[in-house]
Motif scaffolding. Structure first.
Motif, short mmCIF file in Angstrom:
data_model
loop_
_atom_site.label_atom_id
_atom_site.label_comp_id
_atom_site.label_asym_id
_atom_site.label_seq_id
_atom_site.Cartn_x
_atom_site.Cartn_y
_atom_site.Cartn_z
N SER A 146 -14.93 -1.25 -4.33
CA SER A 146 -13.73 -0.48 -4.07
C SER A 146 -12.64 -1.43 -3.58
O SER A 146 -12.94 -2.49 -3.02
CB SER A 146 -13.99 0.61 -3.01
OG SER A 146 -14.45 0.02 -1.82
N LEU A 147 -11.40 -1.06 -3.84
CA LEU A 147 -10.27 -1.89 -3.42
C LEU A 147 -10.16 -1.87 -1.91
O LEU A 147 -10.45 -0.87 -1.27
CB LEU A 147 -8.97 -1.37 -4.04
CG LEU A 147 -8.91 -1.39 -5.56
CD1 LEU A 147 -7.64 -0.71 -6.04
CD2 LEU A 147 -8.99 -2.79 -6.09
N ALA A 182 -3.46 3.49 -2.36
CA ALA A 182 -3.46 2.64 -3.55
C ALA A 182 -2.43 1.55 -3.33
O ALA A 182 -1.64 1.61 -2.38
CB ALA A 182 -3.12 3.47 -4.79
N PRO A 202 0.82 -1.21 0.00
CA PRO A 202 0.00 0.00 0.00
C PRO A 202 0.86 1.27 0.00
O PRO A 202 1.92 1.32 0.60
CB PRO A 202 -0.79 -0.09 1.31
CG PRO A 202 -0.73 -1.53 1.70
CD PRO A 202 0.56 -2.05 1.17
N PRO A 209 -3.59 0.32 -10.52
CA PRO A 209 -4.10 1.67 -10.71
C PRO A 209 -5.35 1.92 -9.88
O PRO A 209 -6.10 0.99 -9.59
CB PRO A 209 -4.44 1.74 -12.20
CG PRO A 209 -4.15 0.42 -12.78
CD PRO A 209 -3.70 -0.51 -11.70
N GLY A 210 -5.57 3.17 -9.52
CA GLY A 210 -6.77 3.55 -8.78
C GLY A 210 -6.47 3.90 -7.34
O GLY A 210 -5.60 3.31 -6.72
N TRP A 211 -7.19 4.87 -6.81
CA TRP A 211 -7.00 5.36 -5.44
C TRP A 211 -8.32 5.29 -4.70
O TRP A 211 -9.38 5.43 -5.30
CB TRP A 211 -6.51 6.81 -5.45
CG TRP A 211 -5.12 6.95 -5.97
CD1 TRP A 211 -4.75 7.05 -7.29
CD2 TRP A 211 -3.92 6.99 -5.21
NE1 TRP A 211 -3.39 7.14 -7.38
CE2 TRP A 211 -2.85 7.13 -6.12
CE3 TRP A 211 -3.64 6.95 -3.86
CZ2 TRP A 211 -1.53 7.20 -5.71
CZ3 TRP A 211 -2.32 7.02 -3.45
CH2 TRP A 211 -1.28 7.15 -4.37
N SER A 212 -8.25 5.12 -3.39
CA SER A 212 -9.42 5.17 -2.53
C SER A 212 -9.14 6.12 -1.38
O SER A 212 -8.00 6.25 -0.95
CB SER A 212 -9.72 3.78 -1.94
OG SER A 212 -10.07 2.88 -2.96
N ASP A 268 -10.48 3.55 -11.81
CA ASP A 268 -9.78 2.84 -12.87
C ASP A 268 -10.46 1.49 -13.02
O ASP A 268 -10.60 0.75 -12.06
CB ASP A 268 -8.31 2.65 -12.51
CG ASP A 268 -7.55 2.11 -13.69
OD1 ASP A 268 -6.86 2.91 -14.32
OD2 ASP A 268 -7.68 0.91 -13.99
#
Length: 163
Positions: A160-161, A49, A26, A54-57, A100
């Protein structure tokens, strides 16, 4: 772990978990730190992330997450409203929203879509059905313990991740 007593706003951190491959560690960009009113514990707010995904939370980390071990990776990018307003608008993104679509198969996700009874954690994979073959990817959600398919055709906006 970094020598600072807690996350510092404006800094980026990478988890030092030695058991994780580097591309799955992370990353956390700290935006603000506040004290929780009831517990009196510091809470860091920001964006997280995985290095290789790819991608953010948006997340909030408490002292227990800090003590897990983080390395200061330098200054965080300026994500303020003023910086966003100064950036050229390409018309393709909704301000403040980034989803993403490329979630790798087997990734742990949290489902929070319209079917409230199914809210929870699942392993995801790109949905293989013909209905989902065109357009934005949709996901097949599998039970984390039995690997049984639970829900298919799940839109990206519903998951969501999990970090």
């Amino acid at each position: 772990m970094d020598s600072a007593p807690f996350f510092i706003p404006g800094r980026t951190y990478v988890a030092t978990a030695p058991f994780l491959p580097l591309d799955l560690r992370p990353v956390f960009e700290c935006v603000a730190v506040a004290v929780a009113p009831e517990r009196g514990e510091q809470v860091a707010f920001g964006f997280a992330a995985l290095l290789g995904v790819p991608g953010w939370s948006q997340v909030a980390y408490e002292g227990s997450q800090w003590s897990a071990g983080w390395a200061d990776a330098g200054p965080a990018p300026d994500r303020s409203a003023a910086a966003a307003a100064a950036a050229p608008d390409d018309g393709d993104e909704v301000p403040g929203v980034y989803l993403d679509p490329a979630i790798p198969d087997g990734t742990l996700v949290r489902y929070a879509g319209g079917f409230a009874q199914a809210h929870g954690l699942y392993r995801s994979e790109v949905c293989p059905c013909a209905r989902c073959a065109e357009g934005e990817p949709r996901y097949l959600l599998r039970d984390r313990t039995t690997d049984q398919a639970v829900m298919c055709c799940t839109p990206r906006a519903s998951v969501s991740l999990v970090f």
